[in-house]
Write an enzyme that holds these catalytic residues in place. Structure first.
Site, mmCIF file in Angstrom:
data_model
loop_
_atom_site.group_PDB
_atom_site.id
_atom_site.type_symbol
_atom_site.label_atom_id
_atom_site.label_comp_id
_atom_site.label_asym_id
_atom_site.label_seq_id
_atom_site.Cartn_x
_atom_site.Cartn_y
_atom_site.Cartn_z
ATOM 1 N N GLU A 162 -81.561 -15.384 -16.054
ATOM 2 C CA GLU A 162 -79.789 -14.758 -16.406
ATOM 3 C C GLU A 162 -80.752 -14.541 -17.946
ATOM 4 O O GLU A 162 -80.137 -14.666 -19.261
ATOM 5 C CB GLU A 162 -79.306 -16.161 -17.080
ATOM 6 C CG GLU A 162 -78.691 -16.360 -15.456
ATOM 7 C CD GLU A 162 -77.613 -17.313 -15.485
ATOM 8 O OE1 GLU A 162 -77.401 -17.584 -17.127
ATOM 9 O OE2 GLU A 162 -77.222 -18.129 -14.645
ATOM 10 N N GLU A 360 -79.037 -19.019 -8.064
ATOM 11 C CA GLU A 360 -78.504 -20.682 -7.824
ATOM 12 C C GLU A 360 -76.383 -20.449 -7.975
ATOM 13 O O GLU A 360 -76.024 -19.039 -8.013
ATOM 14 C CB GLU A 360 -78.268 -20.504 -10.304
ATOM 15 C CG GLU A 360 -79.218 -20.943 -10.514
ATOM 16 C CD GLU A 360 -79.003 -21.017 -11.964
ATOM 17 O OE1 GLU A 360 -78.237 -21.143 -12.089
ATOM 18 O OE2 GLU A 360 -80.107 -20.995 -13.292
HETATM 19 C C1 BGP Z 1 -76.869 -21.152 -15.443
HETATM 20 C C2 BGP Z 1 -78.343 -22.023 -15.996
HETATM 21 C C3 BGP Z 1 -78.610 -22.542 -15.447
HETATM 22 C C4 BGP Z 1 -78.160 -24.047 -16.043
HETATM 23 C C5 BGP Z 1 -76.415 -23.432 -15.105
HETATM 24 C C6 BGP Z 1 -75.614 -24.904 -15.637
HETATM 25 O O1 BGP Z 1 -76.066 -20.094 -16.565
HETATM 26 O O2 BGP Z 1 -79.410 -20.562 -15.370
HETATM 27 O O3 BGP Z 1 -79.734 -23.057 -16.772
HETATM 28 O O4 BGP Z 1 -77.684 -25.058 -16.995
HETATM 29 O O5 BGP Z 1 -75.135 -22.772 -15.452
HETATM 30 O O6 BGP Z 1 -74.463 -24.080 -16.656
HETATM 31 P P1 BGP Z 1 -74.376 -24.708 -17.724
HETATM 32 O O7 BGP Z 1 -75.638 -25.559 -17.618
HETATM 33 O O8 BGP Z 1 -73.722 -24.433 -19.027
HETATM 34 O O9 BGP Z 1 -73.312 -25.930 -17.385
#
Ligand code: BGP
Length: 458
Positions: A162, A360
């Protein structure tokens, strides 16, 4: 109905070094920022308090096996491997990653490795981070070192996770260090990230390694409020800025001409060198990881822009709250399952149907203890979330999309940046105090789905 997936479909989950390892060696921007502004982090919990993968990697890999993963993505910590980003290599880090990679392979779990997951070594940030082309060179050296050290056993590499998030968080919207608000600097950071990506791809090709190299992008389809031309234009610009700013260079080897023209007309283009274009063209990938959490709904702006305010993407759109949208209230993100299908169809129709997988997808929920039944979190909502996304993914595959797998965020509840442990995403519940791991119902559901390579749903 039974949803069956192609043979050798990748079933697994994703995590990252900083969010899981603990035992930090080599300072990152997160350690530095947390030491100065702990109030920025939910309940004042910083990146030292993790799920202790550095100690428990061996038993954690057993748990992955129990969840029937055939693949697993995590990242290498640049700062652990090369504490100052550019100098000496830390032999303990080499040992650690060797052990993790070997154990994964031994257990039949294919390791997918990301080189950069938001964790900039502080020494590199001190010289300007991605704004400085020397950091691009340092990253290229780090990437090459990883290929040389681990490339015989890691066959799926990702240059960045990302990459737009550090741009948004660090240089536009104030949710990552260094908390700058400046579009031109943001554009420079994004541009140099693409150059760094392309240099890593170039080095990988030059080394004739056995595997493949790609990138992980968070793609957020832009849906206009209506078919009114003003709304359509708003959706087009957001797509250019938030998706195509990375998608086009890595799949087509060049930036969209209308994005360049738009930024030029507002004098926001980064400084380019003539040779950059050739480098970007060499950064085309073998495999695209897609992180999908939420769509972006937009409409045209209702008000005029304040010319004194900093130039922002929002000069071209307003967010649109669609009546009846389904929300994950804990994270504040809309849940829209068809988005996963729309992404795949767009890639099929407009980008030559690249090899890709969902790297993801997930649902962060607060206070999951309230769902404990007989000692186990019964996270029905997560099973529903996954199965509905998988149903749309399945439809995409049945219509010819080249999607090779599905990885969930995440394996064990982990530390989530500024949200720390507010929202839990894991297949496995983590008790932060005792470090006890307990498989949730969704973990069992996923294990069965992976084993059968299919699931049943009405
Ligand atoms: C994505 C990232 C992760 C993870 C996930 C969940 O953007 O790649 O590292 O953290 O989101 O989001 P958050 O942790 O901000 O709730």
């Amino acid at each position: 109905m039974k949803y069956a997936f192609p043979d050798n479909f990748w079933w697994g989950s994703a995590s990252s070094a900083l969010q899981t390892e603990g035992a930090r060696e080599g300072e990152t921007t997160w350690d530095y920022w947390f030491a100065r502004e702990p109030n920025r982090f939910h309940n004042g919990v910083g990146p030292q308090q993790t799920s202790t993968f550095y100690q428990h990697w061996k038993t954690d890999i057993q748990l992955l096996k129990q969840l029937n993963h055939n693949s697993f993505r995590t990242s290498i910590s640049w700062a652990r491997l090369i504490p100052d980003g550019i100098g000496e290599v830390n032999p303990d880090a080499v040992d650690f990653y060797n052990q993790v990679i070997d154990e994964l392979n031994e257990q039949g779990i294919t390791p997918f490795m990301t080189l950069f997951h938001f964790d900039m070594p502080m020494a590199m940030q001190e010289i300007g981070g991605w704004e400085n082309r020397d950091v691009v060179e340092a990253y290229a050296r780090y990437a090459l070192l990883c290929f040389e050290l681990f490339g015989d056993r890691v066959l799926h590499w990702f240059t960045f996770n990302e990459p737009i998030v550090p741009v948004e968080g660090g240089y536009l919207y104030d949710f990552h260090y260094p908390n700058v608000v400046d579009f031109r600097r943001a554009a420079t950071v994004a541009y140099h990230t693409v150059l760094a990506h392309a240099k890593a791809v170039q080095a990988y090709r030059a080394g004739h390694y056995a595997g493949e190299i790609g990138i992980v992008l968070n793609l957020t389809p832009s849906y206009p409020r209506s078919q009114n031309p003003a709304d359509l234009k708003a959706a087009h610009v957001t797509d250019l800025m938030f998706n195509r700013s990375f998608l086009d260079p890595v799949l087509r080897g060049e930036y969209p001409a209308d994005l360049v023209a738009l930024l030029k007309s507002y004098d926001q283009l980064p400084a380019c060198k003539p040779e950059d274009g050739f480098l970007i063209a060499e950064g085309k990938i073998d495999l695209l990881g897609i992180n999908y959490y939420q769509p972006r709904r937009v409409k045209c702006r209702d008000s005029a822009v304040n010319p004194q305010a900093p130039f922002m993407p929002e000069w071209f759109f307003d967010s649109y709250e669609m009546p009846g949208r389904k929300m994950n209230p804990y994270r504040g993100w809309e849940i829209y399952e068809p988005g996963i299908y729309d992404i795949l169809v767009n890639l099929r129709d407009n980008y030559g149907n690249p090899r890709c997988f969902i790297s993801e997808n997930g649902m962060g929920v607060e206070n999951e203890q309230r769902f404990i039944e007989n000692g186990q979190i019964n996270d029905r909502y997560r099973i529903e979330f996954i199965s509905e996304h998988l149903a749309w993914l399945h439809k995409g595959i049945s219509e010819g999309c080249n999607c090779l797998g599905y990885h969930m965020w995440t394996f064990i509840d982990n530390w989530s940046w500024c949200n720390a442990y507010k929202n839990r995403y894991g297949f496995i519940q983590l008790d932060l105090e005792t470090q006890k791991r307990t498989i949730k119902k969704s973990g069992e559901w996923f294990a069965a789905t992976a084993l059968n390579n299919s699931f049943e749903k009405e």
